[in-house]
Design a protein around this motif. Structure first.
Motif, PDB file in Angstrom:
ATOM      1  N   MET A   1     105.179  10.321-108.736  1.00 42.27           N
ATOM      2  CA  MET A   1     104.919  11.717-108.990  1.00 42.27           C
ATOM      3  C   MET A   1     103.454  12.032-108.706  1.00 42.27           C
ATOM      4  O   MET A   1     102.586  11.199-108.914  1.00 42.27           O
ATOM      5  N   LYS A   2     103.209  13.231-108.273  1.00 37.14           N
ATOM      6  CA  LYS A   2     101.844  13.701-108.064  1.00 37.14           C
ATOM      7  C   LYS A   2     101.522  14.668-109.204  1.00 37.14           C
ATOM      8  O   LYS A   2     102.213  15.668-109.402  1.00 37.14           O
ATOM      9  N   ILE A   3     100.472  14.341-109.957  1.00 41.25           N
ATOM     10  CA  ILE A   3     100.143  15.068-111.176  1.00 41.25           C
ATOM     11  C   ILE A   3      98.706  15.578-111.101  1.00 41.25           C
ATOM     12  O   ILE A   3      97.803  14.862-110.667  1.00 41.25           O
ATOM     13  N   LEU A   4      98.508  16.815-111.540  1.00 43.12           N
ATOM     14  CA  LEU A   4      97.181  17.408-111.637  1.00 43.12           C
ATOM     15  C   LEU A   4      96.848  17.606-113.109  1.00 43.12           C
ATOM     16  O   LEU A   4      97.624  18.211-113.850  1.00 43.12           O
ATOM     17  N   LEU A   5      95.709  17.075-113.533  1.00 42.66           N
ATOM     18  CA  LEU A   5      95.218  17.292-114.896  1.00 42.66           C
ATOM     19  C   LEU A   5      94.006  18.213-114.823  1.00 42.66           C
ATOM     20  O   LEU A   5      93.000  17.883-114.193  1.00 42.66           O
ATOM     21  N   LEU A   6      94.115  19.375-115.434  1.00 41.35           N
ATOM     22  CA  LEU A   6      93.007  20.313-115.552  1.00 41.35           C
ATOM     23  C   LEU A   6      92.522  20.249-116.993  1.00 41.35           C
ATOM     24  O   LEU A   6      93.332  20.260-117.918  1.00 41.35           O
ATOM     25  N   TYR A   7      91.229  20.188-117.188  1.00 38.08           N
ATOM     26  CA  TYR A   7      90.749  20.110-118.568  1.00 38.08           C
ATOM     27  C   TYR A   7      89.471  20.914-118.741  1.00 38.08           C
ATOM     28  O   TYR A   7      88.697  21.126-117.817  1.00 38.08           O
ATOM     29  N   PHE A   8      89.273  21.387-119.964  1.00 36.50           N
ATOM     30  CA  PHE A   8      88.026  22.015-120.374  1.00 36.50           C
ATOM     31  C   PHE A   8      87.520  21.231-121.572  1.00 36.50           C
ATOM     32  O   PHE A   8      88.292  20.868-122.456  1.00 36.50           O
ATOM     33  N   THR A   9      86.239  20.938-121.585  1.00 35.14           N
ATOM     34  CA  THR A   9      85.676  20.172-122.692  1.00 35.14           C
ATOM     35  C   THR A   9      84.312  20.730-123.064  1.00 35.14           C
ATOM     36  O   THR A   9      83.571  21.194-122.197  1.00 35.14           O
ATOM     37  N   GLY A  10      84.024  20.708-124.329  1.00 31.71           N
ATOM     38  CA  GLY A  10      82.705  21.132-124.798  1.00 31.71           C
ATOM     39  C   GLY A  10      81.913  19.950-125.311  1.00 31.71           C
ATOM     40  O   GLY A  10      80.703  19.859-125.111  1.00 31.71           O
ATOM     41  N   THR A  11      82.599  19.012-125.962  1.00 29.59           N
ATOM     42  CA  THR A  11      81.931  17.857-126.561  1.00 29.59           C
ATOM     43  C   THR A  11      82.394  16.545-125.932  1.00 29.59           C
ATOM     44  O   THR A  11      82.138  15.483-126.473  1.00 29.59           O
ATOM     45  N   TYR A  12      83.078  16.624-124.829  1.00 29.01           N
ATOM     46  CA  TYR A  12      83.568  15.480-124.063  1.00 29.01           C
ATOM     47  C   TYR A  12      84.767  14.763-124.683  1.00 29.01           C
ATOM     48  O   TYR A  12      85.245  13.784-124.141  1.00 29.01           O
ATOM     49  N   ASN A  13      85.285  15.249-125.814  1.00 26.52           N
ATOM     50  CA  ASN A  13      86.485  14.650-126.378  1.00 26.52           C
ATOM     51  C   ASN A  13      87.697  14.889-125.485  1.00 26.52           C
ATOM     52  O   ASN A  13      88.515  13.993-125.282  1.00 26.52           O
ATOM     53  N   THR A  14      87.822  16.097-124.926  1.00 28.35           N
ATOM     54  CA  THR A  14      88.959  16.380-124.050  1.00 28.35           C
ATOM     55  C   THR A  14      88.830  15.608-122.740  1.00 28.35           C
ATOM     56  O   THR A  14      89.826  15.177-122.176  1.00 28.35           O
ATOM     57  N   LEU A  15      87.616  15.404-122.264  1.00 29.65           N
ATOM     58  CA  LEU A  15      87.416  14.555-121.084  1.00 29.65           C
ATOM     59  C   LEU A  15      87.888  13.136-121.376  1.00 29.65           C
ATOM     60  O   LEU A  15      88.577  12.515-120.561  1.00 29.65           O
ATOM     61  N   TYR A  16      87.532  12.617-122.537  1.00 24.62           N
ATOM     62  CA  TYR A  16      87.957  11.268-122.911  1.00 24.62           C
ATOM     63  C   TYR A  16      89.482  11.190-123.004  1.00 24.62           C
ATOM     64  O   TYR A  16      90.096  10.255-122.473  1.00 24.62           O
ATOM     65  N   LEU A  17      90.090  12.172-123.627  1.00 23.89           N
ATOM     66  CA  LEU A  17      91.549  12.206-123.726  1.00 23.89           C
ATOM     67  C   LEU A  17      92.184  12.312-122.343  1.00 23.89           C
ATOM     68  O   LEU A  17      93.168  11.628-122.046  1.00 23.89           O
ATOM     69  N   THR A  18      91.614  13.126-121.474  1.00 28.10           N
ATOM     70  CA  THR A  18      92.116  13.268-120.100  1.00 28.10           C
ATOM     71  C   THR A  18      92.041  11.936-119.362  1.00 28.10           C
ATOM     72  O   THR A  18      92.972  11.561-118.646  1.00 28.10           O
ATOM     73  N   THR A  19      90.952  11.204-119.550  1.00 23.72           N
ATOM     74  CA  THR A  19      90.803   9.894-118.908  1.00 23.72           C
ATOM     75  C   THR A  19      91.858   8.916-119.412  1.00 23.72           C
ATOM     76  O   THR A  19      92.443   8.171-118.619  1.00 23.72           O
ATOM     77  N   VAL A  27      99.005   3.738-114.347  1.00 24.41           N
ATOM     78  CA  VAL A  27      99.710   2.477-114.578  1.00 24.41           C
ATOM     79  C   VAL A  27     101.195   2.634-114.223  1.00 24.41           C
ATOM     80  O   VAL A  27     101.836   1.693-113.767  1.00 24.41           O
ATOM     81  N   GLU A  28     101.711   3.835-114.401  1.00 23.87           N
ATOM     82  CA  GLU A  28     103.112   4.113-114.088  1.00 23.87           C
ATOM     83  C   GLU A  28     103.300   4.526-112.628  1.00 23.87           C
ATOM     84  O   GLU A  28     104.291   5.142-112.268  1.00 23.87           O
ATOM     85  N   ASN A  29     102.313   4.210-111.789  1.00 23.53           N
ATOM     86  CA  ASN A  29     102.370   4.441-110.335  1.00 23.53           C
ATOM     87  C   ASN A  29     102.450   5.910-109.936  1.00 23.53           C
ATOM     88  O   ASN A  29     103.088   6.247-108.940  1.00 23.53           O
ATOM     89  N   ASN A  30     101.801   6.780-110.690  1.00 21.54           N
ATOM     90  CA  ASN A  30     101.697   8.186-110.313  1.00 21.54           C
ATOM     91  C   ASN A  30     100.382   8.399-109.581  1.00 21.54           C
ATOM     92  O   ASN A  30      99.438   7.633-109.749  1.00 21.54           O
ATOM     93  N   LYS A  31     100.314   9.438-108.772  1.00 22.50           N
ATOM     94  CA  LYS A  31      99.051   9.857-108.172  1.00 22.50           C
ATOM     95  C   LYS A  31      98.518  10.968-109.064  1.00 22.50           C
ATOM     96  O   LYS A  31      99.219  11.944-109.324  1.00 22.50           O
ATOM     97  N   VAL A  32      97.294  10.803-109.550  1.00 25.61           N
ATOM     98  CA  VAL A  32      96.737  11.742-110.517  1.00 25.61           C
ATOM     99  C   VAL A  32      95.406  12.289-110.004  1.00 25.61           C
ATOM    100  O   VAL A  32      94.501  11.530-109.686  1.00 25.61           O
ATOM    101  N   ASP A  33      95.320  13.616-109.925  1.00 20.32           N
ATOM    102  CA  ASP A  33      94.067  14.296-109.616  1.00 20.32           C
ATOM    103  C   ASP A  33      93.572  14.967-110.889  1.00 20.32           C
ATOM    104  O   ASP A  33      94.370  15.449-111.694  1.00 20.32           O
ATOM    105  N   VAL A  34      92.251  15.007-111.063  1.00 18.27           N
ATOM    106  CA  VAL A  34      91.648  15.587-112.256  1.00 18.27           C
ATOM    107  C   VAL A  34      90.616  16.617-111.830  1.00 18.27           C
ATOM    108  O   VAL A  34      89.851  16.383-110.891  1.00 18.27           O
ATOM    109  N   ALA A  35      90.593  17.767-112.531  1.00 19.03           N
ATOM    110  CA  ALA A  35      89.584  18.793-112.256  1.00 19.03           C
ATOM    111  C   ALA A  35      89.153  19.430-113.569  1.00 19.03           C
ATOM    112  O   ALA A  35      89.972  19.680-114.451  1.00 19.03           O
TER     113      ALA A  35
END
Length: 120
Positions: A1-19, A27-35
């Protein structure tokens, strides 16, 4: 699957969760883009099987910038949209409290509501 993760973070907690989510999906062999969500972000949803949107809770809701980004997704044909899942980081402390991080991410992703994207 090709997955896009969009995130907004103020204190970097959401960035950490996104990572964490990205690494689990890879690990499940998906293609993941992050913005990162910003006023200048231009997102094309074509070609993605799933889109995830992560953000911190502001006053019991998504931050305004996240709402604006969702409205700007330039959706022309609602029937061709990928599935959408939302991962607000208010559950973040629950993930870190689990003994096994891998099991925590799996159970977190399984608990997230995934639904076909329907924007008014």
């Amino acid at each position: 699957m090709k997955i896009l993760l969009l995130y907004f973070t103020g204190t970097y907690n959401t960035l950490y969760l996104t990572t964490l989510i990205k690494n689990h999906l890879l690990v499940e062999n998906n293609k993941v883009d992050v913005a990162i969500i910003s006023d200048k972000l231009k997102v094309k949803t074509d070609g993605y099987d799933m889109i995830g949107i992560g953000y911190p809770i502001h006053a019991f809701n998504a931050p305004k910038i996240v709402e604006k980004t969702i409205k700007r997704l330039n959706i022309k044909d609602i029937t061709s949209l990928p599935s959408l899942f939302i991962y607000p980081n208010f559950l973040f402390s629950e993930i870190l409290a689990k003994p096994s991080l891998k099991d925590s991410i799996s159970s977190y992703l399984n608990s997230i509501t995934s639904f076909p994207s329907l924007f008014p």
